[in-house]
Design a protein around this motif. Structure first.
Motif, PDB file in Angstrom:
ATOM      1  N   MET A   1      -3.682  18.241 -85.190  1.00 57.20           N
ATOM      2  CA  MET A   1      -4.659  17.995 -85.470  1.00 57.20           C
ATOM      3  C   MET A   1      -4.920  16.664 -85.285  1.00 57.20           C
ATOM      4  O   MET A   1      -6.446  15.511 -84.451  1.00 57.20           O
ATOM      5  CB  MET A   1      -4.800  18.418 -86.571  1.00 57.20           C
ATOM      6  CG  MET A   1      -6.330  19.153 -86.849  1.00 57.20           C
ATOM      7  SD  MET A   1      -7.370  20.396 -86.352  1.00 57.20           S
ATOM      8  CE  MET A   1      -6.427  21.944 -86.955  1.00 57.20           C
TER       9      MET A   1
ATOM     10  N   LEU B   1      -0.840  23.247 -92.158  1.00 58.69           N
ATOM     11  CA  LEU B   1      -0.912  22.108 -91.506  1.00 58.69           C
ATOM     12  C   LEU B   1       0.011  20.915 -91.879  1.00 58.69           C
ATOM     13  O   LEU B   1      -0.139  19.587 -91.736  1.00 58.69           O
ATOM     14  CB  LEU B   1      -2.970  21.301 -91.299  1.00 58.69           C
ATOM     15  CG  LEU B   1      -3.560  21.955 -90.786  1.00 58.69           C
ATOM     16  CD1 LEU B   1      -4.592  21.993 -90.979  1.00 58.69           C
ATOM     17  CD2 LEU B   1      -3.165  22.955 -89.194  1.00 58.69           C
TER      18      LEU B   1
ATOM     19  N   HIS C   1       1.387  21.577 -86.259  1.00 56.23           N
ATOM     20  CA  HIS C   1       0.575  21.711 -86.534  1.00 56.23           C
ATOM     21  C   HIS C   1      -0.084  19.661 -87.510  1.00 56.23           C
ATOM     22  O   HIS C   1      -1.665  20.056 -87.098  1.00 56.23           O
ATOM     23  CB  HIS C   1      -0.212  22.181 -86.851  1.00 56.23           C
ATOM     24  CG  HIS C   1       0.450  24.327 -86.596  1.00 56.23           C
ATOM     25  ND1 HIS C   1      -0.159  24.265 -84.930  1.00 56.23           N
ATOM     26  CD2 HIS C   1       1.343  24.926 -87.302  1.00 56.23           C
ATOM     27  CE1 HIS C   1       0.620  25.309 -84.796  1.00 56.23           C
ATOM     28  NE2 HIS C   1       1.464  25.715 -86.063  1.00 56.23           N
TER      29      HIS C   1
END
Length: 266
Positions: free
Chosen positions: A259, A240, A255
């Motif tokens: 999120m 992430l 990513h």
């Protein structure tokens, strides 16, 4: 029947340094020096920068990097993008309809193709050849949107560009739309990081996205340096985020940005 030659030009290929070769582009292949590569065997294509020079990177098992004369770069890139190994669907698309939640005033519907490879998807038209890596895809869904004064069912793709969440729309027959949604969902799940975030991690992710540095996050979250370091390690290990400074300053990967977009809508 001999393939028609569309272009013949001197290029450089990167192989631990630049090597001069000839590129020949035909109906069905690229001939690079002594290597003949079928267009239908090319798995993906990217614009990349090598040593400050804009190049074309072709993926066929391994990666091949080509430096072309500037006046030929776009012509060759466009030709390969339209002819590489991919599932291609005739659609109307609105690329970057919104950027960072704001409607893009210069976005226009285009007639062209939506093309999907194992690692990315493309919006292809006469003037636009845009590749989105699958890892930059945040969500896939269908929704009703006003198109030409009528409510039409479209595919809504949320993806990340330059740390912004961007929304693009695809319009095609509903049977194709449903197939595309399922296809992209499977690819998305295959590439999605397997991580369930705690409330603390969601807060840290959101604070990083807002541009705060390590010390500021440490103060706002009320954590010790070691605690925050351990959270940073987990975000980096999960894909992430990535480290951008030695003192564990990190920035979010696509990513991670996706999120945060989901967290903000909760």
């Amino acid at each position: 029947m001999t393939d028609k030659v569309h272009l013949r030009a001197p290029v450089k290929i990167y192989d631990d340094g630049w090597v001069d070769v000839e590129l020949v582009v035909t109906d069905s292949s690229l001939v690079i020096g002594k290597r003949n590569i079928s267009l239908r065997e090319i798995e993906d294509l990217e614009d990349v920068e090598i040593e400050g020079v804009n190049c074309i990177q072709i993926k066929k098992e391994s990666k091949i990097v080509l430096q072309l004369p500037k006046n030929l770069h776009h012509q060759v890139f466009k030709y390969i993008a339209f002819n590489l190994k991919a599932d291609k669907f005739a659609v109307f698309f609105l690329s970057s309809a919104t950027v960072g939640g704001v409607v893009s005033s210069d976005a226009q519907w285009e007639k062209g193709y939506f093309s999907v490879t194992d690692e990315g998807f493309w919006f292809l038209s006469a003037r636009n050849q845009k590749r989105i890596p699958i890892e930059n895809l945040g969500s896939v869904k269908t929704d009703l949107r006003n198109v030409g004064g009528k409510q039409r069912k479209v595919l809504v793709l949320s993806h990340v560009e330059k740390s912004n969440v961007v929304t693009s729309l695809v319009l095609c027959p509903e049977s194709t739309l449903e197939m595309l949604e399922g296809y992209l969902q499977r690819l998305f799940e295959k590439h999605k990081p397997a991580i369930k975030l705690s409330e603390d991690e969601m807060q840290i992710l959101t604070l990083i996205y807002s541009g705060l540095d390590f010390a500021s996050i440490e103060n706002i979250a009320g954590m010790s340096t070691d605690e925050l370091n351990s959270y940073y390690d987990r975000l980096v290990d999960s894909g992430l985020a990535k480290v951008v400074k030695i003192r564990k300053e990190i920035e979010l990967t696509p990513h991670g940005v996706s999120m945060v977009d989901k967290i903000s809508k909760r």
